[in-house]
Write an enzyme that holds these catalytic residues in place. Sequence first.
Site, PDB file in Angstrom:
ATOM      1  N   LYS A 177       0.838  -1.192   0.000  1.00 34.87           N
ATOM      2  CA  LYS A 177       0.000   0.000   0.000  1.00 34.87           C
ATOM      3  C   LYS A 177       0.874   1.243   0.000  1.00 34.87           C
ATOM      4  O   LYS A 177       1.841   1.331   0.747  1.00 34.87           O
ATOM      5  CB  LYS A 177      -0.891  -0.020   1.237  1.00 34.87           C
ATOM      6  CG  LYS A 177      -1.661   1.252   1.493  1.00 34.87           C
ATOM      7  CD  LYS A 177      -2.754   1.106   2.526  1.00 34.87           C
ATOM      8  CE  LYS A 177      -2.260   0.951   3.926  1.00 34.87           C
ATOM      9  NZ  LYS A 177      -3.352   1.151   4.922  1.00 34.87           N
TER      10      LYS A 177
ATOM     11  N   SER B  13      -4.456   4.322 -17.115  1.00 35.84           N
ATOM     12  CA  SER B  13      -3.546   3.797 -16.096  1.00 35.84           C
ATOM     13  C   SER B  13      -3.262   4.845 -15.030  1.00 35.84           C
ATOM     14  O   SER B  13      -3.887   5.897 -14.981  1.00 35.84           O
ATOM     15  CB  SER B  13      -2.219   3.333 -16.710  1.00 35.84           C
ATOM     16  OG  SER B  13      -1.569   4.450 -17.290  1.00 35.84           O
TER      17      SER B  13
ATOM     18  N   TYR C 166      -3.928   0.066 -13.723  1.00 32.24           N
ATOM     19  CA  TYR C 166      -2.623  -0.586 -13.684  1.00 32.24           C
ATOM     20  C   TYR C 166      -1.535   0.486 -13.669  1.00 32.24           C
ATOM     21  O   TYR C 166      -1.750   1.624 -14.070  1.00 32.24           O
ATOM     22  CB  TYR C 166      -2.439  -1.531 -14.876  1.00 32.24           C
ATOM     23  CG  TYR C 166      -2.526  -0.847 -16.217  1.00 32.24           C
ATOM     24  CD1 TYR C 166      -1.382  -0.365 -16.852  1.00 32.24           C
ATOM     25  CD2 TYR C 166      -3.757  -0.657 -16.836  1.00 32.24           C
ATOM     26  CE1 TYR C 166      -1.475   0.284 -18.076  1.00 32.24           C
ATOM     27  CE2 TYR C 166      -3.848  -0.016 -18.048  1.00 32.24           C
ATOM     28  CZ  TYR C 166      -2.702   0.458 -18.667  1.00 32.24           C
ATOM     29  OH  TYR C 166      -2.803   1.109 -19.865  1.00 32.24           O
TER      30      TYR C 166
ATOM     31  N   ALA D  93      -9.568   7.043 -15.613  1.00 31.62           N
ATOM     32  CA  ALA D  93      -9.289   7.207 -14.183  1.00 31.62           C
ATOM     33  C   ALA D  93      -9.154   8.675 -13.791  1.00 31.62           C
ATOM     34  O   ALA D  93      -9.386   9.044 -12.640  1.00 31.62           O
ATOM     35  CB  ALA D  93      -8.020   6.443 -13.811  1.00 31.62           C
TER      36      ALA D  93
END
Length: 117
Positions: A9, A25, A58, A73
């Site tokens: 994370k 991405s 990704y 995104a």
Amino acid sequence: MDITVLKAKLHRATVTDANLNYEGSISIDTELCKAAGMHNYEKVDILNVNNGERFSTYIIPGKKGEICLNGAAARKACTGDKVIIVTYTTIEESKADQWNPTVVLLNDDNSVKAIKK
């Protein structure tokens, strides 16, 4: 039986840009990826602290300090938003209680504050 657990994370990254006209991405500083054990083209979930959005994309290599949402995104966050970027892995259930993910805590400028393993 295998279960899915948190692998790594990047905690409270600051979005530095949102580029709607890119293929898609998230561009992430390559040193941050290395610190977290994340890889180019690996699937990530993005959790937007500011607006509650949760989505998958990704990783592609980014410049120092960069956290840039690309393509669709880019609609999910604004420059300056705080996000949590997570990856997962599968492990044998019997090993779950001993598992520790890598957690990279970030400063406002996306520099590393601390790494917990």
